[in-house]
Write a protein that holds these residues in place. Sequence first.
Motif, PDB file in Angstrom:
ATOM      1  N   GLU A 249       0.843  -1.189   0.000  1.00 35.71           N
ATOM      2  CA  GLU A 249       0.000   0.000   0.000  1.00 35.71           C
ATOM      3  C   GLU A 249       0.881   1.244   0.000  1.00 35.71           C
ATOM      4  N   ARG A 250       0.537   2.202  -0.868  1.00 35.63           N
ATOM      5  CA  ARG A 250       1.368   3.397  -1.016  1.00 35.63           C
ATOM      6  C   ARG A 250       1.498   4.180   0.289  1.00 35.63           C
ATOM      7  N   GLY A 251       0.485   4.114   1.132  1.00 39.23           N
ATOM      8  CA  GLY A 251       0.548   4.841   2.386  1.00 39.23           C
ATOM      9  C   GLY A 251       1.681   4.409   3.292  1.00 39.23           C
ATOM     10  N   TRP A 252       2.112   3.161   3.162  1.00 39.97           N
ATOM     11  CA  TRP A 252       3.237   2.678   3.956  1.00 39.97           C
ATOM     12  C   TRP A 252       4.571   2.863   3.240  1.00 39.97           C
ATOM     13  N   GLU A 253       4.524   3.265   1.986  1.00 37.84           N
ATOM     14  CA  GLU A 253       5.768   3.337   1.222  1.00 37.84           C
ATOM     15  C   GLU A 253       6.370   4.735   1.208  1.00 37.84           C
ATOM     16  N   SER A 254       5.608   5.741   0.798  1.00 42.15           N
ATOM     17  CA  SER A 254       6.179   7.089   0.708  1.00 42.15           C
ATOM     18  C   SER A 254       5.092   8.130   0.916  1.00 42.15           C
ATOM     19  N   PHE A 255       5.517   9.301   1.389  1.00 41.43           N
ATOM     20  CA  PHE A 255       4.560  10.334   1.776  1.00 41.43           C
ATOM     21  C   PHE A 255       5.154  11.708   1.528  1.00 41.43           C
ATOM     22  N   VAL A 256       4.370  12.549   0.838  1.00 38.61           N
ATOM     23  CA  VAL A 256       4.689  13.967   0.727  1.00 38.61           C
ATOM     24  C   VAL A 256       3.665  14.723   1.549  1.00 38.61           C
ATOM     25  N   ASN A 257       4.147  15.488   2.498  1.00 36.49           N
ATOM     26  CA  ASN A 257       3.281  16.158   3.458  1.00 36.49           C
ATOM     27  C   ASN A 257       2.737  17.462   2.876  1.00 36.49           C
ATOM     28  N   PRO A 258       1.428  17.548   2.639  1.00 36.02           N
ATOM     29  CA  PRO A 258       0.864  18.791   2.095  1.00 36.02           C
ATOM     30  C   PRO A 258       1.036  19.995   3.024  1.00 36.02           C
ATOM     31  N   GLN A 259       1.386  19.745   4.293  1.00 31.69           N
ATOM     32  CA  GLN A 259       1.605  20.841   5.241  1.00 31.69           C
ATOM     33  C   GLN A 259       2.985  21.485   5.074  1.00 31.69           C
ATOM     34  N   ARG A 260       3.843  20.869   4.274  1.00 33.73           N
ATOM     35  CA  ARG A 260       5.220  21.351   4.135  1.00 33.73           C
ATOM     36  C   ARG A 260       5.433  21.898   2.725  1.00 33.73           C
ATOM     37  N   PRO A 261       5.424  23.204   2.572  1.00 34.77           N
ATOM     38  CA  PRO A 261       5.563  23.785   1.223  1.00 34.77           C
ATOM     39  C   PRO A 261       6.816  23.326   0.491  1.00 34.77           C
ATOM     40  N   GLY A 262       7.931  23.223   1.212  1.00 32.01           N
ATOM     41  CA  GLY A 262       9.160  22.803   0.560  1.00 32.01           C
ATOM     42  C   GLY A 262       9.060  21.409  -0.014  1.00 32.01           C
ATOM     43  N   GLN A 263       8.462  20.494   0.719  1.00 39.41           N
ATOM     44  CA  GLN A 263       8.308  19.132   0.232  1.00 39.41           C
ATOM     45  C   GLN A 263       7.317  19.075  -0.924  1.00 39.41           C
ATOM     46  N   MET A 264       6.287  19.892  -0.875  1.00 39.48           N
ATOM     47  CA  MET A 264       5.337  19.939  -1.979  1.00 39.48           C
ATOM     48  C   MET A 264       6.006  20.458  -3.251  1.00 39.48           C
ATOM     49  N   LEU A 265       6.876  21.440  -3.118  1.00 42.93           N
ATOM     50  CA  LEU A 265       7.547  21.999  -4.297  1.00 42.93           C
ATOM     51  C   LEU A 265       8.488  20.992  -4.941  1.00 42.93           C
TER      52      LEU A 265
END
Length: 760
Positions: A249-265
């Motif tokens: 399941e993708r939820g256990w594999e990797s995550f980009v946090n929408p709360q973190r602008p830098g990670q979203m960019l």
Amino acid sequence: MTRRARYRPYEQPTGGWGSVKSLARHATRQRALSTAPGLLKDHNKPGGYACTSCAWAKPGEPHAAEFCENGAKATFWDRTARRTTPDFFAQHTVSELRGWSDFALEDAGRLTHPMRYDAGSDRYVVVSWEEAFADIGNRLKGYDPKRTVFYASGRASLETSYMYQLFARLYGHNNLPDSSNMCHETTSVALPQSIGTPVGTVLLEDFAKCDCILSFGQNVGTNAPRLLHSLQEVRERDAPIVVFNPLRERGWESFVNPQRPGQMLTNAPTELATQYHQLRAGGDIAAMLGMGKALLALDEEARAAGRARVLDEAFIAEHTQDFAALEAKLRAVSWAEIVEASGLPRAAIEAAATTFAKANAVIAIYGMGLTQHRHGVESVQMLVNLLLMRGQIGKPGAGICPVRGHSNVQGQRTVGIAEKVELVPLDRMAEQFGFTPPREDGMATVDACEAVVAGEVQAFIGLGGNFIRAIPERELMEAKWGGIDLSVQIATKLNRCHLFTGKTSYLLPTLVRSEIDEQAGGPQIVTVEDSTTCIHASRGVWAPAADTLLSEPAIVAGMAKATLPPNPKVPWDDWVADYGLVRDAIEATFPDQFSRFNQRLDIPGGFPRPVAARDRIWETDSGKANFLVPKALSASFDDGSDPTVLRLMTLRSNDQFNTTVYGYDDRLRGIHGSRMIVMMNRDDRIRFGIPEKGRVRMTTAVDDGIRRSMGGFEVIDYDVPAGTCAAYFPECNALIPLWHHAQESKTPAAKSVPIRVEAE
């Protein structure tokens, strides 16, 4: 025309822009864009409303956006501009509506008026609240209370749930099945036997202190996405996360946090699972026995080398009993048996055990991948055994963490929604309200279904939910539902359960939690309990969908007043005017759990109920935590001896919460356009002679005189272990026999249904 599925593996992280785009699409579809600012300001925020989706914990210092994709979808679904009015029902017969999909029924919009089914026209027709309550009350007065069922879904508040269970007991029965019976009843049976509490021992703050997480049978990306924030922080401390789950399941594999602008960019994800073990459905007990066996070997090596012990010998000696029996089992079971039953290589299990052995503070997470099996109780208890071997319960950063589903399903049990009289302080209620409560255990969900099939239920009241759609043995239940004399459904939207009517049927529309609940005493507050036993206040912020709606407490009180003789100790009208008085009554009934209830409503992060096992106080018969030895290696009804039998797991999609289907996209699995699919191992598909993207019929592989068979499922080659396949809940519930449930808990065994497949 049957929908065709589109499948392309989803390679993006969980969260990120995929989640943002999905929310924009759903808000637009429901014409609920005006809700978006309120999500930021009020959703799971102090002074705002508690999410109606999952029951995951809410932090004391909330994020800027304290909601997940599914929580926002639930709010858009509630706040839709669409309405299911009396005109809608005038245009559509019930027979016609039965042909609509689950999605289409709820997508018609919010119910606005109380309705009664008219058999002559095959339509629901409008009725006044006064007429509805009077007729329901008169009918209930004429029934044997013990032949009535009061069902509760997991969304009702603590206040409503308390009033509802009291209504049932004043009326004369303990028939209070709830949605917990279908998911975590296994937890409520297993944990008290092991550690003396029916709930988990972990608080949200423990995630900041742990240095390892084990997860079994839980899909965090769909079922509790806000937990991803804590998991991300765990990985940023370089703490390992070890996952056991048949599907990747993708939820256990990797995550980009929408709360973190830098990670979203950058779209640079946090990689979550450090080990991912795809065991066979029902193979968890064997995998955990293997881990325990490996721990014994590691402990022996440590002792021989003069290093610190792997097992917590002092904890075992002081706080537990019967370790010798478990040790004997671990030494007796062979690695060949473990590998065969789990579907995992020995090296993988030993790697997980080694990681576990190196950690000082371990949280064990689990979901319905453990609870919904024949030996589900033993599965949960074996996970507890692993924690007890290393003293990982009752200290900071460690413990057992069942992830509950609906937003107050755990809280309902806390305030008395329970069919087992041992779980409810009946003596205190008797004194508090001046009556003689019934003392016989009532019906749980499976019992209620059996009684409906046998024609023994005179009345069914549903406090929310989609009962017929959520339960096993759906086709038989649909056929038998018409034998019920009175069916009452308290609901916000139309669903399939409403279309199978009793001889008299009512639809009673209610407010949603995010709407202002204005009563004689002013705007009201309700409360809910999260998965970590913390109690939260919830205040509605939006105008109701219609001025004809009543709140759930008002509906329960209306039925109770029409049914029961007056009782000066039960002030239904005062309670509806001021829910704070209901909370005072809850505190009087459960003083150890709800001390100073009204004064603690707005504690940041909620206030936790006391859980003795957190303090290493074991409220078991022995006064200690119990090692309990599993009787089986496989949790499934299928013994694995017949190669023509597959184990079917039923799953939720990314566009779904329980029986509510928001759309036809399962983005995180890459499946779009259809829910009539079955995910199969490619080698199994070829072995059964099924063409690529072909259609199959699934038939339950049991011999009990009932043929359970469903066709029209499109096959998708998927990364799932050989011998295991997966398809969606609730579509496949018709394949689950009513008697296929967990021993002791009676939780339907929906995670390893033995089936055969054949090409169509």
